[in-house]
Design an enzyme around this catalytic site. Structure first.
Site, short mmCIF file in Angstrom:
data_model
loop_
_atom_site.label_atom_id
_atom_site.label_comp_id
_atom_site.label_asym_id
_atom_site.label_seq_id
_atom_site.Cartn_x
_atom_site.Cartn_y
_atom_site.Cartn_z
N SER A 63 21.76 14.37 16.16
CA SER A 63 22.06 15.91 16.34
C SER A 63 23.90 16.10 16.84
CB SER A 63 21.34 16.46 17.64
OG SER A 63 20.10 16.81 17.16
N LYS A 66 25.66 17.84 14.55
CA LYS A 66 25.37 19.69 14.30
C LYS A 66 26.64 20.26 14.71
CE LYS A 66 20.25 19.40 15.33
NZ LYS A 66 19.25 19.29 16.39
N TYR A 188 20.59 18.14 5.34
CA TYR A 188 20.56 17.89 6.87
C TYR A 188 20.20 16.59 7.25
CZ TYR A 188 18.50 18.48 11.38
OH TYR A 188 18.31 18.33 12.76
N TYR A 239 19.70 20.59 24.42
CA TYR A 239 18.18 21.10 24.32
C TYR A 239 17.81 21.81 25.54
CZ TYR A 239 18.88 16.78 21.71
OH TYR A 239 19.52 15.79 20.84
N VAL A 257 19.26 12.01 19.28
CA VAL A 257 18.16 11.26 19.78
C VAL A 257 18.54 9.83 19.14
CG1 VAL A 257 16.43 12.89 19.44
CG2 VAL A 257 16.99 11.98 17.37
N1 GLN Z 1 17.44 14.59 12.75
C1 GLN Z 1 16.69 14.70 13.84
C2 GLN Z 1 15.89 16.04 13.90
O1 GLN Z 1 15.99 16.90 13.21
C3 GLN Z 1 17.85 15.12 15.12
C4 GLN Z 1 17.31 15.72 16.40
C5 GLN Z 1 18.30 15.24 17.45
O2 GLN Z 1 18.99 14.29 17.40
N2 GLN Z 1 17.90 16.00 18.69
O3 GLN Z 1 14.78 16.06 14.51
#
Ligand code: GLN
Length: 303
Positions: A63, A66, A188, A239, A257
């Site tokens: 993430s 992002k 993605y 989050y 994650v």
């Molecule tokens: N690729 C992971 C997902 O879409 C990314 C989530 C994350 O790092 N929080 O679930």
């Protein structure tokens, strides 16, 4: 201040902690990482760099990508992207679906999965080969041609990413996904499967601590765009634990994650930590502890 001593002290403290959290396994390929990895890298705006532990070992940025995807989309499309996205914290897990249904397919912010999938859709529309364009953007930001994707992790997420397929389908049903679900998620999953070291991430985030100018002083974002993206990192970067991160650490930042966290003090420094064990909210357990120690010891936070 002797930053190397600060980093060494944090390292010694953090590696002795017994409960290192839990490695993410919902993407099966992520589960193979050794939980004992710990890296920390700091780059001050004046150019000084410090590192300790496994700060030169690549890991799955997940993430954290992002933020970089949002920066690329914002640099091309400006604030028009906000027609399809909000900027409010969700207070819910990153892959929650209920809020998206209630709010008519407009994701709360670009850092929960639904929002990041809309940003991915924007990039898929903008570029003929978005996988290549995103990689080139990151390589340009860092000046490092060694950065690459791990296609096995992307494949593993494609095979197990039911919630992301559900999210993309929900977005599509509300008319907030312009390309096909398949095409957007293929991009993605690759974006999330980018592998970088703490040092490379620190360098790629330099523009957020340098008013939009990357490592090579090239303007990539306007000052206003940087101010806004930093604000979204502060309020939505962790989050449903963004409040806790602001409370404990006091910096804008983003976690993934894979166990990475990057955080920054505008006009001052960027710091990245990697420890793959996560807490129950999905943020790196030791990474949060390390960053809390850093801003406590140095008194260098936005507050
Ligand atoms: N690729 C992971 C997902 O879409 C990314 C989530 C994350 O790092 N929080 O679930």
């Amino acid at each position: 201040m002797n930053f190397q001593t600060v980093l060494n002290d944090i390292y010694n403290h953090v590696v002795s902690v017994k409960d290192k959290g839990t490695i993410a396994s919902y993407i099966p390929e992520l589960a193979h990482v050794d939980i004992n990895n710990f890296g920390l890298h700091l780059k001050i705006k004046n150019g000084e760099e410090y590192g300790v532990g496994h700060y030169n070992k690549p890991f799955s940025i997940q993430s954290i990508s992002k933020v970089l995807a949002l920066a690329l989309a914002a640099s091309q499309k400006g604030s028009t992207i906000l027609n399809r996205l909000g900027v409010e914290p969700s207070g819910h897990p990153f892959n929650q679906l209920a809020l998206l249904e209630i709010e008519n397919g407009i994701p709360r912010n670009p850092f929960i999965n639904s929002g990041a999938i809309v940003v991915a859709d924007i990039l898929v529309t903008l570029f003929e080969n978005p996988v290549e364009s995103f990689l080139n953007y990151i390589r340009d930001l860092t000046g490092d041609k060694n950065i690459n994707y791990n296609p096995n992790i992307a494949k593993s997420e494609k095979e197990s990413g039911y919630r992301n397929y559900a999210t993309a389908n929900l977005l599509k049903s509300f008319g907030n996904l312009h390309n096909s679900v398949e095409e957007v998620l293929d991009y993605y999953f690759m974006q999330c499967a980018l592998e970088m070291t703490c040092e490379q991430i620190t360098k790629s985030f330099h523009l957020f601590a340098n008013k939009g100018k990357c490592l090579f002083e090239k303007t990539r974002l306007t000052e206003q765009q940087v101010k806004r993206i930093n604000a979204i990192m502060l309020t939505c970067g962790f989050y449903d634990e963004a409040g806790e991160f602001a409370f404990e650490v006091g910096l804008p930042g983003k976690s993934g994650v894979g166990g990475g966290i990057v955080a920054l003090l505008p006009d001052n420094y960027v710091i990245t930590t990697w420890a793959p064990g996560l807490n129950e909210k999905g943020n790196s357990k030791l990474g949060m502890l390390a960053l809390e120690q850093f801003t406590t010891k140095t008194q260098l936070s936005i507050f």
